[in-house]
Design an enzyme around this catalytic site. Structure first.
Site, short mmCIF file in Angstrom:
data_model
loop_
_atom_site.label_atom_id
_atom_site.label_comp_id
_atom_site.label_asym_id
_atom_site.label_seq_id
_atom_site.Cartn_x
_atom_site.Cartn_y
_atom_site.Cartn_z
N HIS A 25 6.12 -14.12 27.04
CA HIS A 25 7.37 -13.53 26.66
C HIS A 25 7.39 -12.08 26.08
O HIS A 25 6.67 -11.54 25.15
CB HIS A 25 7.46 -14.39 25.24
CG HIS A 25 8.67 -14.30 24.57
ND1 HIS A 25 9.67 -15.60 24.34
CD2 HIS A 25 9.52 -13.18 24.16
CE1 HIS A 25 10.73 -14.93 23.47
NE2 HIS A 25 10.70 -13.71 23.41
N HIS A 27 10.10 -8.43 26.20
CA HIS A 27 11.30 -8.00 26.60
C HIS A 27 11.00 -6.63 27.30
O HIS A 27 10.43 -5.49 26.71
CB HIS A 27 12.13 -7.86 25.51
CG HIS A 27 12.66 -9.28 24.94
ND1 HIS A 27 13.90 -9.84 25.45
CD2 HIS A 27 11.84 -10.15 24.20
CE1 HIS A 27 13.75 -11.06 24.91
NE2 HIS A 27 12.82 -11.08 24.07
N ASP A 29 13.23 -4.18 27.56
CA ASP A 29 13.90 -3.13 26.88
C ASP A 29 13.23 -3.15 25.58
O ASP A 29 13.74 -2.24 24.69
CB ASP A 29 15.30 -3.44 26.75
CG ASP A 29 15.82 -4.90 26.40
OD1 ASP A 29 14.91 -5.71 26.42
OD2 ASP A 29 16.69 -5.15 26.02
N GLY A 183 19.18 -13.40 21.68
CA GLY A 183 20.29 -12.75 20.89
C GLY A 183 20.15 -13.66 19.77
O GLY A 183 19.42 -14.44 19.56
N HIS A 210 15.27 -19.01 23.77
CA HIS A 210 15.12 -18.47 22.36
C HIS A 210 15.51 -19.55 21.64
O HIS A 210 16.70 -19.74 21.36
CB HIS A 210 15.69 -17.15 22.08
CG HIS A 210 15.02 -16.08 22.98
ND1 HIS A 210 14.83 -15.60 24.06
CD2 HIS A 210 14.39 -15.14 22.15
CE1 HIS A 210 14.23 -14.61 24.32
NE2 HIS A 210 13.69 -14.30 23.19
N GLU A 213 13.37 -19.50 16.11
CA GLU A 213 13.13 -18.34 15.45
C GLU A 213 13.55 -17.92 14.10
O GLU A 213 13.03 -18.19 13.15
CB GLU A 213 13.07 -17.15 16.49
CG GLU A 213 12.86 -15.71 15.90
CD GLU A 213 13.04 -14.53 16.76
OE1 GLU A 213 12.32 -13.40 16.63
OE2 GLU A 213 13.74 -14.77 17.76
N ASP A 302 6.47 -10.20 22.67
CA ASP A 302 7.86 -10.05 22.22
C ASP A 302 8.53 -8.52 22.78
O ASP A 302 8.73 -8.45 23.74
CB ASP A 302 8.16 -10.34 21.03
CG ASP A 302 9.62 -10.75 20.70
OD1 ASP A 302 10.35 -11.16 21.58
OD2 ASP A 302 10.09 -11.07 19.37
#
Length: 371
Positions: A25, A27, A29, A183, A210, A213, A302
């Site tokens: 996991h 990202h 970006d 998101g 996701h 969380e 993350d």
């Protein structure tokens, strides 16, 4: 969940750095180098809150350290803005692999949302191709010490999930291992994208969601029982279905028991979970109890930029909080490799050829007092 029982293991951060790691996991970006953001912003004319690398890195960390997932996600406005051309995306992807390899990661699944990188005129297909070009270059630069796959993400507040799911299938033999939605969770349940998940299941494909969380048990329940998720992105709030009684006995609710019984992997990201308010601290992170209860727990980064973290940092924090030793780190790593969206024989090869021998050597060093 407390670290009160943790005892020093004598493990050093250098040992953690040298240990092979598996990352599920992360990202794309959310892991840019600050100097790269500055360079790319200058190329495309994007204004940044700081123009010096250290200051910019600090800005990202402080902005993300708000206890709010929504505010945390706002930091991506800048990283996404500078990733709108093929060369920019390729550079970011290459540097991502180089940074992970330098951190001892031997297998990584890196996710991003192609739909967020088309403002400069790229097609979705061209975005995926640019990422793959960067990944291939990064693997070559790292001397083949790392295996990297893409996870294509659809944004849960948008309506392009089927399109992205079809893109993931089109690229699944060319570097894409699976699909994800991401998101803000509140108000955007995974069931809004049920058609995409049903399509992926018909195509015998893999996907993670996701869930659990910022939102609670209903998000996890929907992701698993309605959408059929193979893994849970974060899944921290599964702790809400676990009761620890005064005498120390533990009682699992039906959802928590199902997650454990089915060995559904939890992609936990301790530093990020604390930043977004999903956990109060590393020492009080649910990962401590979940590991004791033998859930399929994995450790992840993350967003390395926003959390100023790495796999070494994440694991080192857990070592300090819970007194984990070499075998505990191996347990997390094998858990992750077993849970990867890679063919079984390739997962087994990495476990038997790379991961277990390396941890055996580290354990031997510890036993000999040479750590």
């Amino acid at each position: 969940m407390s670290s009160a029982a943790a005892e020093p293991t004598g493990l050093t951060r250098d040992t953690v750095l040298r240990a092979p790691k598996v990352l599920l996991h992360d990202h794309l970006d959310g892991g840019l180098r600050p100097q790269t953001i500055i360079d790319l912003a200058a190329d495309c004319g994007h204004e940044l809150p700081a123009t010096e690398a250290v200051a910019l890195g600090t800005w990202f960390a402080e902005s993300a350290d708000s206890g709010s997932l929504e505010r945390y996600l706002e930091t991506f406005d800048h990283t996404v803005a500078v990733m709108q051309s093929g060369p920019a995306i390729t550079r970011v992807a290459r540097e991502c692999v180089e940074d992970l390899a330098a951190d001892g990661v031997v297998y990584a699944e890196v996710r991003y949302a192609p739909e967020q990188h088309v403002e400069g005129g790229l097609t979705l297909d061209e975005v995926v191709a640019a990422v793959q070009e960067g990944f291939d270059a990064g693997v070559a630069s790292a001397g083949g010490r790392i295996v990297v796959r893409q996870l294509l993400t659809a944004m849960r507040h948008q309506a392009r999930s089927m399109e992205i799911a079809e893109l993931a299938i089109a690229w699944r033999d060319r570097g894409v291992a699976g699909f994800d939605i991401a998101g803000a969770e509140a108000g955007y349940p995974p069931t809004r994208h049920l058609d995409a998940f049903e399509y992926l299941q018909r195509e015998n494909s893999h996907f993670t969601i996701h869930a659990g969380e910022a939102f609670g048990l209903p998000s996890i329940w929907q992701a698993i029982q309605w959408c059929g998720a193979d893994r849970l992105g974060h899944g921290v709030r599964i702790i809400d279905d676990i009761t620890v009684h005064d005498d120390g006995s533990v009682e699992l609710g039906r959802l928590a028991a199902y997650v454990r019984d089915q060995r559904i992997p939890l992609e936990m990201c301790p530093a990020s979970n604390v930043q977004t308010g999903a956990a109060t601290s590393i020492a009080q992170h649910p990962i401590g109890l979940l590991k004791k209860l033998r859930f399929r727990v994995t450790v992840n980064t993350d967003n390395r930029l926003m959390s100023q973290t790495s796999m070494t940092a994440e694991l080192w924090d857990l070592v300090q909080a819970f007194g984990y030793g070499v075998r505990d780190l191996e347990w997390f790593t094998v858990n992750a490799m077993k849970s990867a969206f890679l063919p079984f024989d390739e997962r087994l090869d990495l476990i038997e050829r790379v991961i277990k021998p390396a941890y055996a050597e580290l354990a031997a060093e510890r036993s000999a007092g040479r750590d």
